[in-house]
Design an enzyme around this catalytic site. Structure first.
Site: not given
Ligand SMILES: O=C(O)CCC(=O)C(=O)O
Length: 301
Positions: A69, A142, A183
């Site tokens: 990401e 996303k 993510c």
């Molecule tokens: O869900 C999480 O704890 C981290 C998610 C995250 O860092 C993101 O989506 O960029």
């Protein structure tokens, strides 16, 4: 580098509820490469680093390569708009051009991590998937933006900068059907279950978990999604930059269909190459037929 390998192609597909594409029968085993990249505030340097890392993965036999990401841009509001590219205007998108060229010249599938995309006045956190002919096969924006406020620990509001995507993405590649999440999308079991229902055998989650939630949850989430759905889960993170404002957890990982960790890394820059063997999915689903055991009549009422 960890080193420890076979591909049809159809267009990018948003499957309708009743559809399920078949995985090409000739694919049973292949290698995946997870490029855990170091990200700087110089876009050209990030592109060069990613290109080298893709080459290194291919030299270890990878036929599917996944990037992290936000790999062309620091994970910070100061950079998202400045680094964003419009993929509709391919010629003006150095990131698009590099990924397309790399996929084509190596004859591989690339899940291009995610980068900031500008489209119609909005910014999205977007992952592009390219096939061995260098053509764009899918684009995942996303869906679940990372908004968190834990007093004394972490505050981050991704929805201040990005708009959310509205579509699940399952893409038919030369190494089979792949579901894509970015993510925070990994925290939502419903999305992974949808991908499994549509026939995905791998879910790729480019991610950039931070050190606050990463230590407790990054591995747990991957193993849970793999165990729930009896498929492979591949994650790819940037490496940690201790001087940056967002401390990244790292630990790019491949998890198998019984929730076993097949290969993983620390938080430093590296390339993880490991084997995906689809026969493990059949074995696990035959021995433990969760799809037959589940009681949708109870939970969905
Ligand atoms: O869900 C999480 O704890 C981290 C998610 C995250 O860092 C993101 O989506 O960029």
């Amino acid at each position: 580098m960890m080193a420890s390998s076979t591909p049809s192609s159809i267009e990018h597909t948003m499957l309708a509820a009743s559809e399920q594409l078949q995985v090409p029968s000739n694919i049973t085993k292949f290698k995946i490469g997870l490029c855990q990249l170091s990200v700087t505030s110089e876009k050209n340097q990030n592109l060069a680093c990613a290109r080298n890392s893709i080459k290194a993965a291919v030299e270890c036999g990878a036929r599917l390569v996944v990037l992290p990401e936000m790999w062309n841009c620091p994970y910070s509001n100061d950079y998202f708009a400045k680094f964003a590219e419009d993929f509709e205007n391919e010629d003006a998108s150095p990131t698009f051009s590099m990924l397309s060229e790399a996929a084509c010249s190596h004859g591989i599938t690339i899940v291009g991590g995610s980068v900031p995309e500008s489209s119609d006045g909005q910014l999205y956190n977007t992952s592009c998937v390219f096939g061995p002919d260098g053509k764009l096969k899918a684009k995942h924006r996303k869906i679940h933006l990372f908004d968190i406020e834990i007093p004394g620990d972490i505050t981050f509001k991704e929805s201040d900068f990005f708009a959310a995507g509205d579509n699940p993405t399952i893409v038919d590649t030369d190494v089979g059907l792949i579901g894509i999440g970015i993510c925070h999308d990994i925290r939502f079991p419903e999305l992974a279950a949808l991908y499994r229902e549509k026939g995905a055998r791998i879910i790729c989650y480019p991610g950039a978990f931070n050190i606050s939630t990463g230590e407790l949850l990054w591995e747990v989430m991957q193993r849970a999604r793999a165990a729930d759905n009896q498929l492979f889960v591949a994650t790819c993170s940037p490496s940690r930059d201790s001087s940056g404002s967002y401390a990244i957890w790292g630990h790019s990982t491949l998890v198998g269909p019984s929730s076993e960790i097949i290969a993983t890394s620390g938080h430093e820059e590296t390339v993880v190459v490991a084997e995906i063997d689809y026969s493990k999915i059949e074995l696990q689903r035959k021995g433990l037929p969760l799809d037959k055991q589940k009681r949708a009549d109870i939970y969905l009422s």
